[in-house]
Design a protein around this motif. Structure first.
Motif: not given
Length: 283
Positions: A138-147, A149-152, A156-161
């Motif tokens: 929730r914390n990491e995905l709350g920092k990025v736009p929905f688009a 999650l559809l891009s390469p 980077r978000v997964m690595d941070a999690i």
């Protein structure tokens, strides 16, 4: 009397059972897929078949081990990579879209002693990490736009999690191997339709911008080409002004008298300046 006792089948059966119990309490088989923590009176004293990175199958400490019967206890800890299945989470992205996210993490126990002390076994480690995975998600995905999650850039978000979850996992003797999102969907209904409409408008605006930039670039290239051509003509014909004037007159005649339109009649005086190249400029 002793001979009769030895020939008694009941006594023999009891002795055989006692021997089997002693052997079972003394010997244990450690499989390749498990790590064994030997505990004596509640205190861990040794570890068998500990996980070692890069160790080849069959070269570990697995196999038959001996222990002090009735005093030593074997606590088994799985050596394989295990999954943490997370319940569906609802996440709010930076563009105010609520997402239903399904994710999972994979981990392995790398320090069985710490696992035994802090959690007891690998299942309790998974139970401890599951809510932390949801919070990190929730914390990491709350920092990025929905688009995103559809891009390469989702990697980077997964690595941070994974990095955040690993910090907690080490406290339980575990290591996070991977974190992945299985699904990230918008709730059905108006939010989903609105998101699609915004994405469509954004792509159309991006296409218009690219088209305008292409037209501008084409005009610049065309103008530069015309300027270079004029410069070349001027440099070439400037060496012979009479030939340049003759060449331009021939170009004009071709455009005038070779028209693809309907035939046209022209009546001009023989002294007309336009026809001077036909008359040798009066010479």
């Amino acid at each position: 009397m002793n001979g009769m006792t030895l020939r008694n089948p009941i006594v023999l059966a009891i002795a055989a059972i006692a021997l089997l119990v002693i052997l079972a309490s003394t010997l244990a088989v450690v499989p390749e897929t498990r790590q064994a923590v030997i505990v004596r009176f509640g205190k861990p004293i040794s570890i068998v078949n500990r996980y070692v990175p890069g160790q080849k199958y069959g070269q570990s400490g697995a196999g038959l081990i001996a222990r002090v019967p009735f005093f030593d206890q074997v606590v088994w800890v799985d050596k394989r990579v295990m999954d943490i299945e997370m319940d569906r989470q609802q996440v709010l992205s930076t563009d105010q879209l609520r997402l239903n996210v399904d994710a999972y993490a994979r981990f392995r126990i790398v320090d069985p002693l710490r696992t035994y002390i802090t959690a007891g076994n690998e299942q309790r480690v998974a139970d401890q990490l599951r809510p932390i995975l949801g919070s990190a998600l929730r914390n990491e995905l709350g920092k990025v736009p929905f688009a995103m999650l559809l891009s390469p850039e989702r990697g980077r978000v997964m690595d941070a999690i994974q990095d955040g979850l690993n910090t907690v996992a080490r406290q339980y003797g575990a290591e996070i191997v991977d974190v992945r999102i299985k699904r990230a969907d918008l709730p059905d209904g108006t939010p989903l339709e609105s998101a699609y409409e915004r994405m469509r408008s954004a792509r159309e605006q991006e296409a218009l911008t690219i088209d305008a930039q292409g037209r501008k670039q084409a005009q610049i290239i065309r103008a530069q080409a015309d300027a270079d051509a004029a410069k070349t003509y001027a440099a070439s014909f400037g060496k012979d002004a009479d030939f340049y004037e003759f060449y331009r007159a021939m170009q004009s005649y071709r455009q005038t008298f070779s028209s693809t339109n309907a035939p046209t009649s022209m009546i001009l005086s023989k002294d007309n300046a336009y026809l001077k190249e036909f008359t040798g400029r009066g010479r």
